[in-house]
Design a protein around this motif. Structure first.
Motif, PDB file in Angstrom:
ATOM      1  N   PHE A 268       0.836  -1.207   0.000  1.00  0.00           N
ATOM      2  CA  PHE A 268       0.000   0.000   0.000  1.00  0.00           C
ATOM      3  C   PHE A 268       0.868   1.252   0.000  1.00  0.00           C
ATOM      4  CE2 PHE A 268      -1.871   3.480   2.371  1.00  0.00           C
ATOM      5  CZ  PHE A 268      -3.136   3.614   1.825  1.00  0.00           C
ATOM      6  N   CYS A 269       1.882   1.267   0.835  1.00  0.00           N
ATOM      7  CA  CYS A 269       2.751   2.448   0.914  1.00  0.00           C
ATOM      8  C   CYS A 269       3.475   2.679  -0.407  1.00  0.00           C
ATOM      9  CB  CYS A 269       3.752   2.285   2.060  1.00  0.00           C
ATOM     10  SG  CYS A 269       2.985   2.465   3.689  1.00  0.00           S
ATOM     11  N   ALA A 270       3.965   1.629  -1.019  1.00  0.00           N
ATOM     12  CA  ALA A 270       4.630   1.784  -2.322  1.00  0.00           C
ATOM     13  C   ALA A 270       3.664   2.339  -3.356  1.00  0.00           C
ATOM     14  CB  ALA A 270       5.188   0.445  -2.786  1.00  0.00           C
ATOM     15  N   GLU A 271       2.444   1.837  -3.364  1.00  0.00           N
ATOM     16  CA  GLU A 271       1.451   2.247  -4.356  1.00  0.00           C
ATOM     17  C   GLU A 271       1.121   3.733  -4.240  1.00  0.00           C
ATOM     18  OE1 GLU A 271      -2.595   0.270  -6.121  1.00  0.00           O
ATOM     19  OE2 GLU A 271      -2.431   0.470  -3.952  1.00  0.00           O
ATOM     20  N   HIS A 272       1.263   4.272  -3.022  1.00  0.00           N
ATOM     21  CA  HIS A 272       0.927   5.677  -2.793  1.00  0.00           C
ATOM     22  C   HIS A 272       2.163   6.546  -2.593  1.00  0.00           C
ATOM     23  CE1 HIS A 272      -3.392   4.980  -2.683  1.00  0.00           C
ATOM     24  NE2 HIS A 272      -3.143   3.885  -2.004  1.00  0.00           N
ATOM     25  N   GLY A 273       3.285   6.096  -3.143  1.00  0.00           N
ATOM     26  CA  GLY A 273       4.492   6.912  -3.146  1.00  0.00           C
ATOM     27  C   GLY A 273       5.318   6.850  -1.890  1.00  0.00           C
ATOM     28  N   GLY A 274       4.988   5.935  -0.969  1.00  0.00           N
ATOM     29  CA  GLY A 274       5.685   5.858   0.298  1.00  0.00           C
ATOM     30  C   GLY A 274       6.713   4.752   0.359  1.00  0.00           C
ATOM     31  N   LEU A 275       7.108   4.412   1.569  1.00  0.00           N
ATOM     32  CA  LEU A 275       8.194   3.467   1.756  1.00  0.00           C
ATOM     33  C   LEU A 275       8.101   2.813   3.121  1.00  0.00           C
ATOM     34  CD1 LEU A 275      11.508   5.440   2.522  1.00  0.00           C
ATOM     35  CD2 LEU A 275       9.229   6.458   2.633  1.00  0.00           C
ATOM     36  N   VAL A 276       9.067   1.927   3.362  1.00  0.00           N
ATOM     37  CA  VAL A 276       9.201   1.204   4.616  1.00  0.00           C
ATOM     38  C   VAL A 276      10.345   1.835   5.398  1.00  0.00           C
ATOM     39  CG1 VAL A 276       9.697  -1.070   5.627  1.00  0.00           C
ATOM     40  CG2 VAL A 276       8.363  -0.912   3.539  1.00  0.00           C
ATOM     41  N   CYS A 277      10.358   1.633   6.725  1.00  0.00           N
ATOM     42  CA  CYS A 277      11.503   2.061   7.518  1.00  0.00           C
ATOM     43  C   CYS A 277      11.756   1.056   8.632  1.00  0.00           C
ATOM     44  CB  CYS A 277      11.297   3.453   8.110  1.00  0.00           C
ATOM     45  SG  CYS A 277      10.111   3.508   9.479  1.00  0.00           S
ATOM     46  N   THR A 278      12.949   1.112   9.198  1.00  0.00           N
ATOM     47  CA  THR A 278      13.271   0.385  10.414  1.00  0.00           C
ATOM     48  C   THR A 278      13.316   1.389  11.570  1.00  0.00           C
ATOM     49  OG1 THR A 278      15.657   0.683  10.225  1.00  0.00           O
ATOM     50  CG2 THR A 278      14.687  -1.203   9.047  1.00  0.00           C
ATOM     51  N   SER A 279      13.530   0.897  12.770  1.00  0.00           N
ATOM     52  CA  SER A 279      13.632   1.822  13.900  1.00  0.00           C
ATOM     53  C   SER A 279      14.891   2.667  13.806  1.00  0.00           C
ATOM     54  CB  SER A 279      13.604   1.052  15.231  1.00  0.00           C
ATOM     55  OG  SER A 279      14.675   0.133  15.309  1.00  0.00           O
ATOM     56  N   SER A 280      15.890   2.197  13.062  1.00  0.00           N
ATOM     57  CA  SER A 280      17.140   2.940  12.922  1.00  0.00           C
ATOM     58  C   SER A 280      17.070   4.047  11.877  1.00  0.00           C
ATOM     59  CB  SER A 280      18.287   1.987  12.561  1.00  0.00           C
ATOM     60  OG  SER A 280      18.503   1.044  13.577  1.00  0.00           O
ATOM     61  N   ASN A 281      16.266   3.852  10.841  1.00  0.00           N
ATOM     62  CA  ASN A 281      16.257   4.843   9.753  1.00  0.00           C
ATOM     63  C   ASN A 281      14.909   5.544   9.587  1.00  0.00           C
ATOM     64  OD1 ASN A 281      14.585   3.086   8.238  1.00  0.00           O
ATOM     65  ND2 ASN A 281      16.321   2.140   7.224  1.00  0.00           N
TER      66      ASN A 281
ATOM     67  N   LEU B 158      10.609  -1.343   0.017  1.00  0.00           N
ATOM     68  CA  LEU B 158      11.894  -1.657   0.641  1.00  0.00           C
ATOM     69  C   LEU B 158      13.041  -1.032  -0.117  1.00  0.00           C
ATOM     70  CD1 LEU B 158      11.166  -5.392   1.502  1.00  0.00           C
ATOM     71  CD2 LEU B 158      11.657  -3.602   3.171  1.00  0.00           C
ATOM     72  N   ASP B 159      12.966  -1.057  -1.426  1.00  0.00           N
ATOM     73  CA  ASP B 159      14.029  -0.446  -2.240  1.00  0.00           C
ATOM     74  C   ASP B 159      14.114   1.062  -1.988  1.00  0.00           C
ATOM     75  OD1 ASP B 159      14.701  -2.875  -3.338  1.00  0.00           O
ATOM     76  OD2 ASP B 159      13.595  -2.566  -5.213  1.00  0.00           O
ATOM     77  N   ARG B 160      12.960   1.694  -1.840  1.00  0.00           N
ATOM     78  CA  ARG B 160      12.974   3.128  -1.524  1.00  0.00           C
ATOM     79  C   ARG B 160      13.667   3.384  -0.190  1.00  0.00           C
ATOM     80  NH1 ARG B 160       6.822   4.239  -3.374  1.00  0.00           N
ATOM     81  NH2 ARG B 160       7.195   4.548  -5.596  1.00  0.00           N
ATOM     82  N   MET B 161      13.420   2.505   0.775  1.00  0.00           N
ATOM     83  CA  MET B 161      14.086   2.648   2.062  1.00  0.00           C
ATOM     84  C   MET B 161      15.608   2.580   1.888  1.00  0.00           C
ATOM     85  SD  MET B 161      13.908   0.187   5.436  1.00  0.00           S
ATOM     86  CE  MET B 161      14.883  -1.106   4.661  1.00  0.00           C
ATOM     87  N   LEU B 162      16.070   1.635   1.082  1.00  0.00           N
ATOM     88  CA  LEU B 162      17.509   1.473   0.887  1.00  0.00           C
ATOM     89  C   LEU B 162      18.093   2.685   0.162  1.00  0.00           C
ATOM     90  CD1 LEU B 162      17.601  -2.301  -0.107  1.00  0.00           C
ATOM     91  CD2 LEU B 162      18.092  -1.284   2.118  1.00  0.00           C
ATOM     92  N   GLU B 163      17.305   3.308  -0.691  1.00  0.00           N
ATOM     93  CA  GLU B 163      17.798   4.480  -1.424  1.00  0.00           C
ATOM     94  C   GLU B 163      18.041   5.685  -0.517  1.00  0.00           C
ATOM     95  OE1 GLU B 163      14.922   5.217  -4.451  1.00  0.00           O
ATOM     96  OE2 GLU B 163      15.333   3.347  -5.527  1.00  0.00           O
ATOM     97  N   VAL B 164      17.282   5.762   0.592  1.00  0.00           N
ATOM     98  CA  VAL B 164      17.427   6.915   1.479  1.00  0.00           C
ATOM     99  C   VAL B 164      18.362   6.592   2.640  1.00  0.00           C
ATOM    100  CG1 VAL B 164      15.160   7.762   0.870  1.00  0.00           C
ATOM    101  CG2 VAL B 164      15.402   6.403   2.934  1.00  0.00           C
TER     102      VAL B 164
END
Length: 376
Positions: free
Chosen positions: A160-173, A370-376
């Motif tokens: 859902f987040c990817a579909e709406h331009g968002g991303l995933v995160c961990t507690s560290s990032n 997940l890929d977006r998370m890695l990009e940032v």
């Protein structure tokens, strides 16, 4: 910001809506530890390099001691992807096994010893709830809202987040994910952990821009008032970490004069403010590993990690932040070590049990998040 152009995915295909729970067979229920260990080691000898076992930091000793890798959920998924093993047995909870299936190669099979190990916090942001909230919130503003979900969520929410331009995160990032969302849009909707979201907003100086969306009382919620703020927090939380209070910090400092306190950012804001160190389970492990002999560290996270640290670092005085009242994770508890013996012996016999397989459409979109998370 326009939504990502992609085929819609069917949220009903999410694996954990399937009726595929398998109970532990009766003959496996009464093993003592010696018998269980013998059978696990026998199955591992038979499987050889065809299997890798992942043990989350919050798992009990009887699981962790058989793990090839011990760590947090995203780290373990990366270890699984790098391993040349046909089978990945994940001693964790359902969203972790999903993440491993998203990250690993298509020829790797992810197995969860017990399908009943389902994270309560992840269950606080179900896809249908989020869909309904998204419609209401975005209808109340002309601003662009970018959704960010914590790793502790199901694949359909990551998609859902990817579909709406968002991303995933961990507690560290999480702070970097917030920055990405606010660069790409005007507001961030953070799910499902409000405490991690609040602590991240404070880290970025956005404490005056926080509003909370209660999905359990959406009928009386003021969507227009909520979206007046730049940071919208979903009303979800970890039951283990929400239990900690400032009084626990005060008590441990009274009981141990030189105690220092390290807590997870899923804790309440006032607990984080009272701690000496705040960070992920990896940070907590590193903090204790780097402590000088004789130091006292009080640990504000799931109690099994505290017990592991006590065994791994006997030269450090490691104590649970809330003493005997500290909780284990109910979801992790569902993986009785006998389940591990069962699924391994079944694999050795050529039978797959409790396979985790995210639907292809969901997997593709979740990987984008997940890929977006890695990009940032």
């Amino acid at each position: 910001m326009p939504a990502m152009e992609t085929a819609e995915f069917d949220t009903e295909l999410s694996l954990f809506k399937y009726d595929n729970l398998e109970q532990l067979p009766p003959e496996y229920r009464d093993f003592d530890e010696a018998e269980r260990t013998r059978r696990i080691e026998g199955a591992l000898d038979a499987l050889g390099d065809d299997v890798v076992i992942l043990g989350h930091n919050y798992q009990r000793r009887e699981i962790v001691e058989h793990a090839d890798f011990v760590g947090d959920s995203h780290q373990l998924s990366k270890e699984a992807a790098a391993a040349d093993a046909e089978y990945v047995v994940f001693g964790g909870v359902t969203f972790m096994a999903e993440s491993a299936d998203i990250i690993t190669d298509d020829d790797q099979t992810v197995v969860l010893p017990s399908m009943e190990a389902s994270c309560p916090m992840a269950g606080m942001a179900e896809a249908l709830q989020v869909d309904a909230a998204w419609v209401e919130l975005t209808a109340a503003t002309d601003a662009d809202v970018v959704p960010v979900t914590y790793m502790n969520s199901y694949a359909d929410l990551k998609a859902f987040c990817a579909e709406h331009g968002g991303l995933v995160c961990t507690s560290s990032n999480a702070h970097r994910a917030f920055e990405y969302a606010l660069d790409e849009g005007d507001k961030v909707l953070f799910l499902p952990d409000k405490h991690l979201g609040e602590n991240t907003a404070h880290r970025l100086g956005l404490e005056e821009e926080i509003a909370e969306w209660d999905p359990w009382d959406a009928a009386s919620a003021d969507a227009a008032g909520v979206v007046d703020n730049d940071v919208i927090l979903w009303d979800g939380y970890c039951q283990v970490h929400e239990r900690f209070s400032p009084s626990h910090v005060e008590q441990v400092r009274a009981d141990h004069e030189d105690a220092r306190v390290v807590v997870h950012p899923e804790c309440r804001r006032e607990v984080v403010e009272a701690a000496d160190v705040v960070g992920s389970t990896a940070t907590i492990r590193e903090t204790v590993a780097e402590a000088d002999p004789g130091e006292t560290w009080a640990i504000g996270t799931e109690v099994h990690l505290t017990r592991h640290l006590q065994r791994w670092h006997p030269e450090v005085n490691v104590v649970p932040l809330c003493g005997e009242a500290c909780m284990d994770c109910n979801a992790m508890r569902q993986i009785d070590p006998n389940y591990l013996a069962w699924v391994l012996e079944e694999l050795a016999a050529g039978r797959e049990r409790n396979v985790v397989e995210v639907a292809p459409g969901e997997k593709e979109l979740a990987r984008v998040a997940l890929d977006r998370m890695l990009e940032v």
